[in-house]
Scaffold this motif. Sequence first.
Motif, PDB file in Angstrom:
ATOM      1  N   ALA A 112       0.829  -1.208   0.000  1.00  0.00           N
ATOM      2  CA  ALA A 112       0.000   0.000   0.000  1.00  0.00           C
ATOM      3  C   ALA A 112       0.863   1.258   0.000  1.00  0.00           C
ATOM      4  O   ALA A 112       0.582   2.225  -0.721  1.00  0.00           O
ATOM      5  N   SER A 115       2.569   1.739  -3.411  1.00  0.00           N
ATOM      6  CA  SER A 115       1.585   2.158  -4.406  1.00  0.00           C
ATOM      7  C   SER A 115       1.325   3.653  -4.306  1.00  0.00           C
ATOM      8  O   SER A 115       1.314   4.371  -5.320  1.00  0.00           O
ATOM      9  N   CYS A 116       1.124   4.138  -3.085  1.00  0.00           N
ATOM     10  CA  CYS A 116       0.875   5.569  -2.892  1.00  0.00           C
ATOM     11  C   CYS A 116       2.106   6.388  -3.256  1.00  0.00           C
ATOM     12  O   CYS A 116       1.994   7.453  -3.889  1.00  0.00           O
ATOM     13  N   HIS A 177       3.397  -3.379  -7.668  1.00  0.00           N
ATOM     14  CA  HIS A 177       2.197  -2.714  -7.169  1.00  0.00           C
ATOM     15  C   HIS A 177       2.234  -1.227  -7.498  1.00  0.00           C
ATOM     16  O   HIS A 177       1.201  -0.641  -7.875  1.00  0.00           O
ATOM     17  N   GLY A 178       3.413  -0.609  -7.347  1.00  0.00           N
ATOM     18  CA  GLY A 178       3.529   0.803  -7.649  1.00  0.00           C
ATOM     19  C   GLY A 178       3.274   1.118  -9.108  1.00  0.00           C
ATOM     20  O   GLY A 178       2.557   2.075  -9.437  1.00  0.00           O
ATOM     21  N   ALA A 181      -0.405   0.794  -9.755  1.00  0.00           N
ATOM     22  CA  ALA A 181      -1.174   1.909  -9.198  1.00  0.00           C
ATOM     23  C   ALA A 181      -1.110   3.132 -10.103  1.00  0.00           C
ATOM     24  O   ALA A 181      -2.121   3.827 -10.300  1.00  0.00           O
ATOM     25  N   SER A 205      -7.371   3.673  -6.480  1.00  0.00           N
ATOM     26  CA  SER A 205      -6.377   2.930  -7.256  1.00  0.00           C
ATOM     27  C   SER A 205      -5.481   2.090  -6.351  1.00  0.00           C
ATOM     28  O   SER A 205      -5.236   0.910  -6.638  1.00  0.00           O
ATOM     29  N   SER A 206      -5.000   2.662  -5.253  1.00  0.00           N
ATOM     30  CA  SER A 206      -4.152   1.887  -4.340  1.00  0.00           C
ATOM     31  C   SER A 206      -4.942   0.766  -3.676  1.00  0.00           C
ATOM     32  O   SER A 206      -4.412  -0.330  -3.461  1.00  0.00           O
TER      33      SER A 206
END
Length: 564
Positions: A112, A115-116, A177-178, A181, A205-206
């Motif tokens: 998480a 991703s952010c 993941h990033g 995202a 999105s995340s």
Amino acid sequence: MAMAPALLTGERFVVFLFAARVALAAPAYLAAPLVVLAAAALAVEVAVDGSAPASSPLRRFKTRPGASSGILLGATTLPSVMLSRLIQLSRILSDPSRPEELAYLEMQYWAASISCLSVLAFFLWQMRRSPSIGISKYLKYGSWLVVLYLVTSFLSLVLKTDEGLMEMTKTLYLLCHGVAAVILIKHILETFPSCSSFGEALLVSSGLVLYFGDMLAHTLSKMEFSMSSESLIHTPGTRSDMATITQGILLGLFLLPLIYRSSLQVWDYCRKHWNQRARAVEEHQRKRIGSAVFYSSLLVVLLFLVPLWTRLVQGLEVHPFVWIVNYMFTDSHERLALCAYWICVIYASVRRFYSISKRSKTERILLRKYYHLVAVLIFTPAVIFQPAFLDLAFGAAFSVFLILEMIRIWEIYPLGRVVHQFMNAFTDHRDSEILIVSHFSLLLGCALPKWMSSGLNDRPLAPFAGILSLGIGDTMASMIGYKYGVLRWSKTGKKTIEGTAAGITSVLAACSILVSLLASSGYILSQNWLSLLIAVTLSGLLEAYTAQLDNAFIPLVFYSLLCL
């Protein structure tokens, strides 16, 4: 020339208090990246809000009118939620008998966060590459903070254990993941213009990347384990059949648009080559063909793809819908009685409020808050007496909402126009003709705390976080503020001090009653009242200050604080 942006606003102050509360309860190697992430998000938000709309390099993304960027709130909410859940699970599993659960939840926290951070880096890159604006000090601060976050997270991941190569491989998995995202938030902002702020799109999105990453992790874990005894990703083997079925159905429905679009393209290609003389198909015939393709795709997803996935991941031998029917009618009359109660309440409320919305001068905001009270009537008995069944009911309701929204957007015959006319009766300024998000945000705001509390949980009020914050706090704040509010929190906002005080007081009173009910039902209570007061106050202040979609953020913030 753009005015210098204000560094500290009410919303940013409350968000930093929230992030600080979570960070202080976490180990240093997990808290430090969260603090750096919050600082980077603040720098990016100030840079975005401080640039003139006409010259902003992000102007190609049309965000929801009247909303601030919300980048700080969007970037810190999901990582804080995952970290709070990790803190709670570490407290419950003080005896490390199931270390794989803690390790997997920690990996979700990193997923998480990364991703952010990747979305923040994307915003920075978009702004720095634009020749129309100069490089402000906030852009420089944001860039250096992103680099600092990468360094701290790399050290935390790689130097934590001696398995350097394995941790490097996991780091690459997390970086995926990033990338996902960034791709997803671009798709959301471009496909649904004016439907969300940057912060709301960042949360969605995340969240979706984390959810689909969880599905992918369980799938890869099962496939690797079947081929070898070692697997890159160790997922806990304590998931219930119900959670897997719910996740599988939602996975299929999120893939449905791709299948539907692909099927329509194949149909158009075949029609053009089989019948060269037919230049065009009549509009009504084309709609009927599209509707047939949609319903066929839906059946393929639900009847074939979902069972394949649930059998692979969970080893479920029966069809998911057969499992649901057996669960409904086996060993419990409470579930059927609860379903009958839900149908009666939903039918009466929808019929009554829909009629009022058509012929009454009642303010739309008050009419929508009545539905928040209906959510309390519907969900509270289920959380107390049938919590496991409520998980399934939330998944079923969300699936129905997804299907109906697809039918409305694509005007699927014969329900498309009817659904559109009905849903328009309950929209507000945060909805658009493209996408109606109000019903999704209310349902998910109540469902997410309950889903995340499934399994091990030593905070009895945590599953009620959405119901309390939206059904009680938000409703009372709006009604009292609308009728009796005089003192406003800001000159430009509509939220009043009287409304906020009423919301905080009502949630505390509801918590007192709820704790007594839970104690009489046999729950072992371990709720710290000072921590509860902090959680209720911070979430109430966030509701007062934020211009973001409160149905989406406030339940997650309240749940996160309740877990500490």
